[in-house]
Each structure stands twice: as structure tokens, then as C-alpha cells.
Enzyme design. Structure first.
Site, mmCIF file in Angstrom:
data_model
loop_
_atom_site.group_PDB
_atom_site.id
_atom_site.type_symbol
_atom_site.label_atom_id
_atom_site.label_comp_id
_atom_site.label_asym_id
_atom_site.label_seq_id
_atom_site.Cartn_x
_atom_site.Cartn_y
_atom_site.Cartn_z
ATOM 1 C CG ASP A 160 -6.128 -0.441 -3.161
ATOM 2 O OD1 ASP A 160 -6.550 0.700 -2.952
ATOM 3 O OD2 ASP A 160 -6.562 -1.437 -2.556
ATOM 4 N NE ARG A 163 -8.272 0.762 -0.551
ATOM 5 C CZ ARG A 163 -9.151 -0.224 -0.507
ATOM 6 N NH1 ARG A 163 -10.189 -0.167 0.316
ATOM 7 N NH2 ARG A 163 -9.015 -1.283 -1.289
ATOM 8 C CD1 TRP A 184 -2.978 -3.346 2.690
ATOM 9 C CD2 TRP A 184 -1.114 -3.042 1.501
ATOM 10 N NE1 TRP A 184 -2.501 -4.584 2.332
ATOM 11 C CE2 TRP A 184 -1.361 -4.422 1.611
ATOM 12 C CE3 TRP A 184 0.010 -2.600 0.799
ATOM 13 C CZ2 TRP A 184 -0.519 -5.367 1.043
ATOM 14 C CZ3 TRP A 184 0.832 -3.549 0.224
ATOM 15 C CH2 TRP A 184 0.575 -4.912 0.345
ATOM 16 C CD GLN A 218 -8.442 -5.248 -6.826
ATOM 17 O OE1 GLN A 218 -9.481 -5.490 -7.428
ATOM 18 N NE2 GLN A 218 -8.241 -5.619 -5.578
ATOM 19 C CG ASP A 219 -3.541 -4.852 -6.028
ATOM 20 O OD1 ASP A 219 -4.151 -3.823 -5.716
ATOM 21 O OD2 ASP A 219 -3.416 -5.810 -5.256
ATOM 22 C CD GLN A 262 -6.531 -8.834 -4.687
ATOM 23 O OE1 GLN A 262 -7.387 -9.445 -5.332
ATOM 24 N NE2 GLN A 262 -6.427 -8.930 -3.369
ATOM 25 C CB THR A 278 -1.276 -9.749 -4.628
ATOM 26 O OG1 THR A 278 -2.651 -9.828 -4.240
ATOM 27 C CG2 THR A 278 -1.010 -8.382 -5.228
#
Length: 526
Positions: free
Chosen positions: A363, A431, A433, A341-342, A319, A289
């Protein structure tokens, strides 16, 4: 992230005990074991303090802090040496990708710890205790990022030897010691820009005509045709003044890195619609990531204006970071960060985003910086079938880290591709992590795409529900009602302006001390 100012949240039991005990004994001579007993990790403290060449019985808390940081440096140096030797045993590309991240992160950790130690030397004190807490928080985040990269690529078992030498516990102890000192101070920043933005730099951000040191142009009309070439040239310059790079309109298909010692860089484009830096790295494509980022920013005092940072890997590659920033006292103004994502890794340090667009699915604002988003628009896209959208995944993994995500005076809306099917996909504000995840939405418009419960548990577990700190304050719009929000111990519907002010530019990122220099407009308080 799917697969981690002031200390103001209620701390867990060991932290409160440590605060009281050390405060009571702080000015008394004592055996090192007595000091270590009051830390979160007493056993590694006793062992490594006892075997350190810096060992003595500290009389003052400041002495103990200095010893703790020095011992942590020694352990990270040992880990770095071990990692370098480990490189001879690498068996495949995935191991090499994770290992390369760890080498870089160890080097940055040593830099952060040295910076802290030098800044706190009594006779040449060059930093505040708040600065020290930021840099120690970054050091701990770096080690967690090293670990996370090996999990991304399923090589954690083979990478364990370079990650298990108690460095994290020793840095955590340093954070706790410094946190006690920091807790005794007050931060009275209440209005104006974050103070790290000076008047000359405000002009840079707001001016319609900026004199550039270098120009990047795809058509060959500038000094360079790639952004990285100009960044590399800036790294070779003499002096430490602000260095300005104009990136003319065009789509620049490259990955860029602003290195840890390449400070005071400003990239300004011709507008986020016209100057685009883009690439397509992803975890699905074999990167961690961390290393998937189209743009990775580490040098201090970085500024970007009028640029889009994009990752084109798409929703199926997992990611895929468009922008990763670990630049302390950095500013992103009128930029777009575009991915799925990410999308945006606010990795560490103090960061400020003003009038930016952030687009993603899962996220897509994540990391462990102390970061404020002000007057930004957060666009949620259509995810893959079976996915849910999660806007934030904040990565605070130690109760003394002075980090968190604050979204202030902004908007949360559905992208055009999500609007027609908005009822088919759940969207959540965040949320956890990491165990002490901390996020606040303040005075922000929240559209009806956000689920009435607001927040999502981590993978349907009870993880961190009592240790996280999630807050909402005076938000508005059809998705803003807190009547049906989660009933977790860590969720707070804030009604007090004093409580909400802890997430403002003035408090969370000590903004009055640095933002005025950058020239970006900002609101210090609520």
C-alpha cells in the site's frame, strides 16, 4: 495502508436521488426538513439545523449549502473542545499519539471549512465550487484519519468519545450539496500545465541557478544546519511570497513539518541522490501512520525539487511513512520517496508529482488526495515472506469526494532486490482501502511483476468491489494485458479517450489553473 476536476464516477442510488430531487427544488422556498430529506444523512441534518442559530428556511440551494457548512463547523468546534478536555484523561503513550493527531486534524478541518464558507460568500466569492469540493473532501478525510490513528495503535475504544458527534455526516451532507452545484458546471481545462503553476514558478523548477532565501548545510556553511530550523524561520517571515530554502547535499536525520499556515515554501536540494531527509518512525515504534512521516507537509502551495524523503524503519516495523502531504496545489519534482509499507501518504488536497521515484512494498501510495503522478518510476521492493506487494490503496470514503490517484505516462518496475525472486511474490496495482476507492493507470509501462488479475480485494472480502472505480487505459509492457484482470463491477478497461481524460492533470486536479505558476513541466491531457 494495511491494518482511506470533476465528479465523474457513477454514484450510488442515494446520490443520484439527491441530485435529481435537489435540482428540481433548488430554487423554491421550503422547510429545512424538506431540504434535509434529500441529503445522505437527513436525521443529523434536521436535528443540528433545527438547533442552530443559523436556522432559517432557505430559498436557494446556495443558502442551504452555507447553512450546512456552518453547522458542520459548529460540530467540529465542539469535537475539538471535547478532545482538548479529553487530554486530561490520557493514560498512555499510544492514546497520547492518537489524541495529538486528532487535535491537529480537527484544527485543519476547521480551517478547511472556514476557507470554504468564506470563499463561497456571494458578495466576495473567492473560490470555485471545485475548490470548495476539494476543501470539503479534505475536511472529511481529516476526521477519517483521526479515527484511523486510534485503530493503528489499538486505542479506538478509549478514543470513541472524541470522534462520535455527527461531524462526519454533516460534512458529507455539505459535500453532496456542493457536489450537485459542481455537477452542473463544466471544466474545460484541456492542455498545458496545471494552471496553478505560474511562469515564474516554472522557472524555479527548471532553472539550474535558484536564488535562495535561506541555505541549510550540515557543515555549517549555510544559515542553518537542520531543515526544520529553516522551515521554522520561514514561518516567522512577513508577507506571503514564495520562500525558497536550499538544502545542500547531505543526509539530514530529522523529521520535518511544514505547518498549515506556513504557505508558499519551496525546498530544493542538490539532487535526489545527494540531498536526503531521513528518519525511522513507524507504527511498530509507537507512532500512528499519520505521525510516522519523515516529512509532513500541510502549508499551501508547497514545492520540492531534487530531494529524497526516506523512512528507514524497514519492512518489519509496519506502516512507516516517508512523505505525508496535505498541501493543496503542491508539486514534487524530481524527488524520491523511499520506504516499504505506506511510503507515500497522499493524504488530501490537489497534488502533482513529476519525474519522481516512489519505492515500497505494501500500500505504498495511499491516501485521499486528488493526485497525478506523471513521468514517474514506481519501484516495487522485496516484501517480507508471506506478504504481497500492493502499489496503491486509495482512500475515498464518500461518493462526492473529488479525489483519486492517477498514474500517467509512468513506469512500474521491480527493484533490484525483488528481481531475482519476482515469481515468489505477488504484486498488485491496488486494493480498496475505502468504499469509493478510485485509481487509474494511464499510458504506463507495467513490467511482468504485476499479477495478471491486476487488482486485489481487501483482505479477501467483497468490500467495495461494486463501488470502487479502478481503471486502465492504453498501458503497455508484459504486465499490462487486461485479458485476465478482475471481473469486478468497479473495474474498467477504458477504451474511450473522453473517459480516460477524467484522470488527467486538467480534469482530476484542475491543473491548468495552478501548475503553470510552479514551473514544473506537465501534460494537461492524455
Amino acid at each position: 495502508m494495511a491494518m482511506s476536476i470533476n465528479v465523474f464516477v457513477v454514484l450510488v442510488v442515494f446520490s443520484t436521488t439527491f441530485f435529481t430531487a435537489v435540482s428540481r427544488e433548488s430554487e423554491s422556498p421550503g422547510d429545512i426538513d424538506l431540504w434535509c430529506e434529500k441529503t445522505p444523512h437527513p436525521q443529523p441534518c434536521k436535528y443540528f439545523m433545527g438547533h442552530s442559530r443559523y436556522h432559517f428556511a432557505p430559498r436557494y440551494r446556495s443558502d442551504f449549502r452555507r447553512m450546512a457548512v456552518q453547522v458542520a463547523i459548529d460540530r467540529v468546534l465542539s469535537a475539538q473542545r471535547h478532545a482538548q478536555h479529553f487530554g486530561r484523561n490520557i493514560e498512555n503513550k499510544r492514546q497520547k499519539a492518537a489524541w495529538s493527531d486528532c487535535l491537529k486534524l480537527y484544527q485543519d478541518t476547521i480551517c478547511q471549512l472556514n476557507r470554504t464558507l468564506q470563499g463561497l460568500v456571494t458578495n466576495v466569492r473567492s473560490c470555485t465550487d471545485f475548490d470548495a469540493q476539494t476543501w470539503l473532501s479534505t475536511a472529511l478525510t481529516n476526521l477519517e484519519t483521526c479515527r484511523a490513528g486510534s485503530l493503528d495503535l489499538n486505542v479506538s475504544e478509549s478514543m470513541t468519545p472524541i470522534m462520535s458527534n455527527n461531524a462526519s455526516e454533516l460534512i458529507s451532507n455539505s459535500l453532496a450539496i456542493n457536489g450537485v452545484i459542481l455537477g452542473e458546471e463544466s471544466n474545460n481545462n484541456t492542455d498545458g500545465f496545471p494552471s496553478w503553476v505560474s511562469k515564474p514558478e516554472r522557472k524555479l523548477l527548471q532553472s539550474s541557478s535558484i536564488k535562495a532565501d535561506l541555505v541549510v548545510a550540515k557543515d555549517g556553511s549555510g544559515h542553518y544546519q537542520t531543515v526544520q530550523s529553516a522551515i521554522n524561520a520561514a514561518a516567522r517571515r512577513r508577507g506571503s511570497r514564495r520562500f525558497i530554502i536550499h538544502v545542500k547535499r547531505g543526509v539530514y536525520r530529522e523529521n520535518i513539518e511544514v505547518g498549515i499556515n506556513n504557505n508558499n515554501i519551496m525546498l530544493f536540494g542538490d539532487g535526489l541522490r545527494y540531498t536526503i531527509i531521513t528518519s525511522g518512525r513507524s507504527v511498530g515504534g509507537g507512532y500512528t501512520t499519520y505521525s510516522s512521516a519523515t516529512a509532513g507537509i500541510d502549508g499551501l502551495y508547497f514545492i520540492a525539487r531534487g530531494i529524497t524523503f526516506r523512512n528507514t524503519a524497514g519492512p518489519r516495523k509496519g506502516q512507516a511513512v516517508a512523505l505525508r502531504s496535505a498541501s493543496d496545489l503542491s508539486v514534487f519534482y524530481r524527488c524520491a520517496i523511499d520506504g516499504y509499507q505506506d511510503t507515500l501518504m497522499v493524504h488530501s488536497q490537489r497534488q502533482f508529482y513529476r519525474e519522481c521515484y516512489i519505492l515500497g512494498t505494501v500500500d505504498f501510495i495511499f491516501g485521499n488526495a486528488a493526485v497525478v503522478f506523471q513521468n514517474c518510476i514506481i519501484y516495487v521492493r522485496r516484501p517480507l515472506k508471506g506478504q504481497v506487494n500492493v502499489i496503491t490503496a486509495q482512500g475515498r470514503n464518500d461518493p462526492y469526494q473529488n479525489t483519486g490517484i492517477s498514474i500517467h505516462n509512468s513506469q512500474v518496475r521491480a527493484e533490484p532486490d525483488l528481481k531475482p525472486v519476482v515469481r515468489a511474490f505477488k504484486t498488485y496495482l491496488g486494493r480498496p482501502w475505502m468504499q469509493y476507492s478510485r485509481t487509474a493507470f494511464l499510458k504506463t509501462y507495467i513490467d511482468n511483476l504485476v499479477s495478471p488479475v491486476g487488482w486485489l480485494a481487501w483482505e479477501k472480502s467483497n468490500f467495495a468491489l461494486s463501488t470502487l472505480y479502478y481503471a486502465e487505459y492504453q498501458n503497455f509492457g508484459p504486465g499490462s494485458s487486461t485479458r485476465r484482470r478482475v471481473r469486478w463491477p468497479g473495474f474498467h478497461h477504458i477504451t474511450s479517450p473522453n473517459d480516460a481524460s477524467r484522470f488527467t492533470v486538467g480534469s482530476l486536479i484542475a491543473g491548468r489553473s495552478w501548475l503553470p505558476a510552479t514551473g514544473v513541466p506537465f501534460t494537461t491531457g492524455l
